[in-house]
Design an enzyme around this catalytic site. Structure first.
Site, PDB file in Angstrom:
ATOM      1  N   SER A 145       0.843  -1.481  -0.007  1.00 24.48           N
ATOM      2  CA  SER A 145      -0.321  -0.071  -0.151  1.00 24.48           C
ATOM      3  C   SER A 145       0.700   0.865   0.303  1.00 24.48           C
ATOM      4  O   SER A 145       2.001   0.867   0.613  1.00 24.48           O
ATOM      5  CB  SER A 145      -0.703   0.070   1.301  1.00 24.48           C
ATOM      6  OG  SER A 145      -1.877   1.316   1.557  1.00 24.48           O
ATOM      7  N   TYR A 158      -1.231  -1.372  10.387  1.00 28.84           N
ATOM      8  CA  TYR A 158      -1.375  -1.314   8.672  1.00 28.84           C
ATOM      9  C   TYR A 158       0.077  -0.586   8.228  1.00 28.84           C
ATOM     10  O   TYR A 158       0.568  -1.284   7.202  1.00 28.84           O
ATOM     11  CB  TYR A 158      -2.536  -0.665   8.523  1.00 28.84           C
ATOM     12  CG  TYR A 158      -2.996  -1.154   6.542  1.00 28.84           C
ATOM     13  CD1 TYR A 158      -3.563  -2.401   6.305  1.00 28.84           C
ATOM     14  CD2 TYR A 158      -3.320   0.661   6.170  1.00 28.84           C
ATOM     15  CE1 TYR A 158      -3.295  -2.159   5.133  1.00 28.84           C
ATOM     16  CE2 TYR A 158      -3.202   0.086   4.469  1.00 28.84           C
ATOM     17  CZ  TYR A 158      -3.681  -1.130   4.145  1.00 28.84           C
ATOM     18  OH  TYR A 158      -4.097  -1.031   2.909  1.00 28.84           O
TER      19      TYR A 158
END
Ligand SMILES: NC(=O)c1ccc[n+]([C@@H]2O[C@H](COP(=O)([O-])OP(=O)(O)OC[C@H]3O[C@@H](n4cnc5c(N)ncnc54)[C@H](OP(=O)(O)O)[C@@H]3O)[C@@H](O)[C@H]2O)c1
Length: 253
Positions: A145, A158
């Site tokens: 990401s 995350y």
């Protein structure tokens, strides 16, 4: 185009029941690959399998909770067993279902996000290593990401998991390069899926979110799947250890 052809190739795609993983599985089938589909929901995977079969390809539904390392290894074993071998492995299962300031983070939340976004991909890579290295070919694609490239405020676990996944990608690319196994990361930016439905369904929040994106819009799952096809195919044959960022310009803004 032959460079993007996956005829005869066998692919394992995790998180294939919806969103980016589903789009990748369908794009691979369109390019000629047979696929093993892994996520927790057998019912949703069966729907994706129907789409793949309508394209004339074979799909195997392998339900597994990849937060469990043993289940991840078993999913790899079953994929090889059902498909005969693996050429392509996409570690796409992931996400975060909460945002919180780091000072308020429960440590159990940290563990959960690490298990889903980092350990699952690590366990799949570990289980598939002897197979790919033994065959002397293969392409592994780790879906990270843009949150793993820099800061990820309110999503610290995350961001940390995805940054570690990028590092793992580079280490494996170096360790496995001589054996002919390529390992690359795909870094999506804001992509409209179920993961962030709460952001794009609300007009004001959506406008604020894509306001930071030079292209001023959300990406689609298909816009992630085609770069993932490039990474799987001969088109990227001399590319390994790289991070392919598909974010409408967000990370350079
Ligand atoms: N959407 C974005 O804006 C964006 C941005 C950057 C990176 N990404 C990354 O792209 C990947 C796909 O995201 P997405 O937007 O497509 O998310 P999504 O729509 O929420 O899909 C997530 C997929 O992962 C599976 N999954 C979740 N937990 C699992 C578990 N414990 N075991 C096995 N499978 C599990 C889900 O299936 P089940 O529920 O059936 O298990 C589903 O197939 C993720 O790694 C995410 O971090 C997304």
């Amino acid at each position: 185009m032959r460079a993007f052809d996956l005829s005869g190739k066998k692919a394992l795609v995790t998180g294939a029941s919806r969103g980016i993983g589903r789009a990748i599985a369908v794009a691979y089938a369109e390019a000629g690959a047979d696929v093993a589909l892994v996520s927790r929901s057998a019912e949703s995977l069966a729907e994706v399998a129907k789409e793949v079969e309508a394209l004339g390809r074979t799909a195997h539904v392998l339900p597994a909770d990849l937060s469990d390392r043993d289940a991840a290894a078993e999913a790899v074993r079953q994929s090889i067993d059902r498909l005969g071998h693996l050429d392509i492995v996409v570690n796409n299962a992931g996400g975060s279902n909460f945002m919180v300031e780091f000072k308020d983070l429960r440590l159990s939340g940290w563990d959960k996000i690490m298990r889903l976004n980092l350990d699952s991909a690590m366990a799949v890579c570990h289980a598939v290593a002897p197979h790919l290295l033994g065959r002397g070919s293969g392409s592994v694609i780790n879906v990270a990401s843009v949150g793993g490239l820099g800061s990820a405020p309110f999503l610290a676990p995350y961001g940390a998991a995805k940054a570690a996944l990028i590092s793992l990608t580079k280490s494996l690319a170096v360790e496995w390069g001589a054996a002919g196994v390529r390992v690359n990361a795909l870094c999506p930016g804001w992509t409209a899926t179920d993961l962030n439905r709460n952001l794009w369904e609300d007009e004001e929040v959506s406008a604020r979110t894509v306001g930071q994106v030079p292209m001023r819009r959300w990406g689609t799952a298909e816009e992630m799947a085609h770069p993932a096809l490039f990474l799987a195919a001969d088109a990227s044959g001399y590319m390994t250890g790289q991070v392919l960022v598909i974010d409408g310009g967000l990370s350079t803004a």
